[in-house]
Design a protein around this motif. Structure first.
Motif, mmCIF file in Angstrom:
data_model
loop_
_atom_site.group_PDB
_atom_site.id
_atom_site.type_symbol
_atom_site.label_atom_id
_atom_site.label_comp_id
_atom_site.label_asym_id
_atom_site.label_seq_id
_atom_site.Cartn_x
_atom_site.Cartn_y
_atom_site.Cartn_z
ATOM 1 N N GLU A 194 1.089 12.034 40.192
ATOM 2 C CA GLU A 194 -0.030 12.460 39.336
ATOM 3 C C GLU A 194 -0.241 11.475 38.196
ATOM 4 O O GLU A 194 -1.357 11.024 37.941
ATOM 5 C CB GLU A 194 0.232 13.854 38.786
ATOM 6 C CG GLU A 194 -0.877 14.345 37.848
ATOM 7 C CD GLU A 194 -0.567 15.688 37.216
ATOM 8 O OE1 GLU A 194 -1.284 16.064 36.269
ATOM 9 O OE2 GLU A 194 0.399 16.350 37.658
ATOM 10 N N TYR A 195 0.838 11.116 37.515
ATOM 11 C CA TYR A 195 0.731 10.184 36.396
ATOM 12 C C TYR A 195 0.372 8.787 36.879
ATOM 13 O O TYR A 195 -0.264 8.014 36.149
ATOM 14 C CB TYR A 195 2.041 10.159 35.605
ATOM 15 C CG TYR A 195 2.184 11.310 34.648
ATOM 16 C CD1 TYR A 195 2.154 12.626 35.100
ATOM 17 C CD2 TYR A 195 2.339 11.099 33.282
ATOM 18 C CE1 TYR A 195 2.270 13.698 34.232
ATOM 19 C CE2 TYR A 195 2.462 12.161 32.401
ATOM 20 C CZ TYR A 195 2.422 13.459 32.885
ATOM 21 O OH TYR A 195 2.516 14.515 32.020
ATOM 22 N N GLU B 271 -3.450 9.085 37.685
ATOM 23 C CA GLU B 271 -4.256 9.293 36.476
ATOM 24 C C GLU B 271 -4.193 8.105 35.515
ATOM 25 O O GLU B 271 -4.834 8.121 34.459
ATOM 26 C CB GLU B 271 -3.793 10.563 35.757
ATOM 27 C CG GLU B 271 -4.064 11.853 36.520
ATOM 28 C CD GLU B 271 -5.542 12.122 36.699
ATOM 29 O OE1 GLU B 271 -6.325 11.799 35.780
ATOM 30 O OE2 GLU B 271 -5.928 12.626 37.779
#
Length: 378
Positions: free
Chosen positions: A342-343, A346
């Motif tokens: 996710e990081y 993103e």
């Protein structure tokens, strides 16, 4: 009466006949029996210790060594002559499992039963147990070895870096460490941190090999292949893992890893790690590899070779530094290989922690500055 001259058979030369084929076979059989008997008698004599002497030798058996290695050591020491026969005798006596490790005093030519009896008794060797925490540097490891009376720090580092001629090419990773003049220490990153028990009277090589053997066991071919699939060399992954270890070393490993992966990605707007773990900052309170370890090694900050400083200053150098800045544990290595998806997606490029250890992540510089203000107000 017949007056015809008689043929004188006695005057003809007689043809000499050699031994018949059957006789040859018989002679060979007898020779084999004699030879085999002599050899057999020699083997039986060795097993029984008929040629035992009073000359004593010391045979050292390391923990984990099996019958083959033990028999070889006995032969090299002159205790026995036939290691293969000794191994078979151990199997016959079902005694292999009873052999201990340690130092044993044996007489040359001793009977196999005497050897087995002696080596079945545990011989205590003085040991010391040391715990090396994850993220420890090679120099600190060397200091702990010296503080515990095993060897000097200089001896340890000289061996670990191969500077004294020590060769660890039996390990694939050793052969892959780049021959780079900007690399501060070849061993950094590969001395696997763990708790080890060492013999007090062992060799420096065996001490170092303990760490390298554990690294080779922990960093499996599957992990190495995973690094290759990500486009990293093993050296790069261990270097990245050392920063993850120093910046996190906790539940935030995967997120911190994602931030560094984003900075290292092609086309990144922030192509430098900019980590205080290895920076230009001269502050004894910071965990700074350049200030705390490189500078003292060269006798002070001003004496650091320019190429080494440039290769490890993550605020100036793009990408990864020349090598690891500590010896990471397996969780940090796995986090370097498995950044938080996710990081990663993103595009988080920043993080900061407050005094309580809370992490704040940001995608932009302005967000990061706001996080810094919050973190330092805690």
């Amino acid at each position: 009466m017949n007056n015809q001259p008689r043929e004188n058979y006695e005057q003809r030369p007689r043809r000499r006949r050699g031994p018949s084929g059957c006789l040859i076979v018989l002679l060979l059989f007898v020779a084999l029996l004699i030879g085999g008997g002599i050899y057999g008698a020699s083997v039986i004599g060795e097993i029984a210790g008929k040629n035992a002497t009073t000359e004593e030798v010391t045979v050292t058996v390391e923990q984990g060594e099996g019958p083959t290695t033990i028999a070889k050591r006995l032969a090299e020491a002159g205790v026995i002559k036939r290691p293969t026969v000794f191994r078979y005798y151990l199997r016959y006596k079902e005694a292999a499992g009873s052999l201990q490790y340690g130092e044993f005093t044996l007489c040359k030519g001793a009977s196999y039963d005497d050897i087995i009896e002696t080596m079945s008794q545990y011989v205590k060797r003085d040991t010391v147990t040391i715990t090396f925490p994850e993220g420890i540097t090679a120099q600190r490891m060397a200091q702990l070895m010296e503080e515990n009376g095993l060897c000097t720090a200089d001896e340890f580092l000289a061996c670990a870096n191969g500077e004294d001629g020590s060769d660890f090419s039996q390990y694939e990773f050793w052969n892959e460490i780049p021959d780079d003049p900007d690399l501060f220490m070849k061993c950094e990153g590969y001395l696997f941190p763990n708790t080890y028990e060492f013999f007090l009277d062992d060799t420096v090589y065996n001490y170092v090999n303990t760490f390298y053997a554990e690294f080779d066991r922990q960093v499996t071919p599957e992990l190495r292949q995973q690094a290759a699939d990500l486009g990293f060399t093993l050296e790069e992954i261990i270097t990245l893992a050392s920063f993850v270890q120093e910046e996190a070393g906790n539940a935030e490993d995967a997120r911190v890893s994602a931030v560094f992966h984003n900075r290292l990605a092609e086309g990144s707007p922030y192509p430098r790690l900019e980590s205080n773990v290895s920076s230009y900052v001269q502050n004894p309170d910071d965990n700074n590899y350049i200030y705390n370890w490189i500078a003292p090694y060269y006798g002070g900050w001003d004496n650091i070779p320019a190429n080494i400083y440039a290769a490890y200053n993550t605020y100036e150098k793009e990408g990864l530094p020349a090598g690891p800045v500590s010896n990471p544990g397996i969780e940090a290595i796995k986090a370097a290989l498995n950044p938080d998806q996710e990081y990663l997606a993103e595009k988080y490029y920043f993080f900061v922690t407050d005094k309580n250890g809370k992490y704040y992540y940001a995608k932009t510089m302005s967000e990061h500055q706001s996080n810094v203000n919050v973190a330092f107000s805690q």
